[in-house]
Enzyme design. Structure first.
Site, PDB file in Angstrom:
ATOM      1  N   SER A 136       0.851  -1.192   0.000  1.00 32.89           N
ATOM      2  CA  SER A 136       0.000   0.000   0.000  1.00 32.89           C
ATOM      3  C   SER A 136       0.881   1.233   0.000  1.00 32.89           C
ATOM      4  CB  SER A 136      -0.902   0.018   1.240  1.00 32.89           C
ATOM      5  OG  SER A 136      -1.582   1.256   1.353  1.00 32.89           O
ATOM      6  N   TYR A 149      -2.753  -0.955  10.114  1.00 38.52           N
ATOM      7  CA  TYR A 149      -2.725  -1.138   8.655  1.00 38.52           C
ATOM      8  C   TYR A 149      -1.407  -0.599   8.095  1.00 38.52           C
ATOM      9  CZ  TYR A 149      -4.176  -0.961   3.763  1.00 38.52           C
ATOM     10  OH  TYR A 149      -4.251  -1.139   2.403  1.00 38.52           O
TER      11      TYR A 149
END
Length: 244
Positions: A136, A149
Site C-alpha cells: 500500500s 494497517y
C-alpha cells in the site's frame, strides 16, 4: 507461442483475497491472459458478494489466512502454481488503537501473507514462479486512524524484500505492488464525503481516484517473463500521489 508479455501454457495463479475488489480485477485479467485462477474469500458471505462472474478456468474458494491448517490444505490441493498473489487485507479505522484489533490486522495483512508464501514455496520453486504481494501507499505515507494497517503494509514491503533475497536461489521472484487511493468497498464510506474525495483526487497527477483494474496490470506484469529480472521491488500504482 509464448512471448515475454504473455503467460505460459497451463499457467496457474492463486490469488489470495481474489474475490475482493482489487483481487477480482487481478483474477479477471489473469483469466483474460489465458491463466487458470484460484481466487479466495475469507468466508461464504464474502464469496457470495464477489464481483467475479463464473468463467472457464476460475475457481472460487474460501480461506482464512490466519488459519495455518487451512492455508496448508489449500496449498496441498494444487499440483502446479506459477504465481501467488497476496491480496487479502483488512483495516479498522480508529479501532486499531485497541491491542486486539491491532494484532488482528497484523495477523491478516502481514502474518497471513507470510503464511501463504511459506505454504506455496515448494510449488513455486518447482515452477520458477512469482509472488506478488499487495502492499500500500500507506507503507510509506502514514495515516493516523489506521496505525496497524500502516505497520502491516510496511511489514509487507520488507517481507517482500527479505523473501526475494532468500528465495532467489529457488528461482522464485518476490515483488510487491503498492496501490494508492483505489475505489473499493473498504473506502466507500469515506468517498461519500465529496470534499474528502475531491481533495484526494486533486492531489494525484491524473486528478482522479484509481480503479481496481488500474492495479491489475502491474500485478500481472510481475508474473510475466518480461519482468524476469525484477525481484524485491515495489511498484507504486498511486496515480502520482506520492510524486509531488
Amino acid at each position: 507461442m509464448t512471448t515475454s508479455f504473455s503467460l505460459a501454457q497451463g499457467f496457474h495463479a492463486v490469488v489470495i483475497g481474489g474475490a475482493g475488489d482489487i483481487g477480482a480485477a487481478i483474477s479477471n485479467l489473469l483469466c483474460e491472459m489465458g491463466a487458470t485462477v484460484t481466487a479466495t474469500a475469507v468466508n461464504d458471505t464474502d464469496l457470495a458478494r464477489t464481483p467475479l462472474k463464473p468463467r472457464a478456468g476460475l475457481e472460487l474458494t474460501t480461506l482464512d489466512v490466519t488459519d495455518d491448517a487451512a492455508v496448508a490444505s489449500l496449498a496441498q490441493r494444487h499440483r502446479r502454481v506459477d504465481a501467488l498473489v497476496n491480496c487479502a487485507g483488512i483495516l479498522m479505522r480508529d479501532k486499531e488503537y485497541e491491542i486486539e484489533t491491532f494484532t488482528k490486522v497484523l495477523d491478516v495483512n502481514l502474518t497471513g501473507t507470510f503464511r501463504t508464501c511459506m505454504a506455496f514455496r515448494p510449488l513455486l520453486a518447482k515452477s520458477n514462479g512469482s509472488i506478488v504481494n499487495i502492499a500500500s501507499m500507506n507503507a510509506t505515507l502514514a495515516l493516523p486512524r489506521i496505525p496497524a494497517y500502516c505497520a502491516s503494509k510496511g511489514g509487507v514491503v520488507m517481507l517482500t524484500k527479505a523473501l526475494a533475497l532468500a528465495w532467489a536461489e529457488d528461482g522464485i521472484r518476490v515483488n510487491a505492488v503498492a496501490p494508492g487511493y483505489i475505489e473499493t468497498s473498504i473506502n466507500a464510506a469515506g468517498r461519500s464525503d465529496h470534499a474528502h474525495y475531491q481533495r484526494i483526487a486533486d492531489r494525484t497527477a491524473f486528478k482522479r481516484w484509481g480503479q481496481p483494474e488500474d492495479v491489475a496490470g502491474a500485478v500481472v506484469f510481475l508474473c510475466m517473463p518480461a519482468s524476469h529480472y525484477a525481484t524485491g521491488t515495489v511498484v507504486a500504482v498511486d496515480g502520482g500521489f506520492l510524486a509531488g
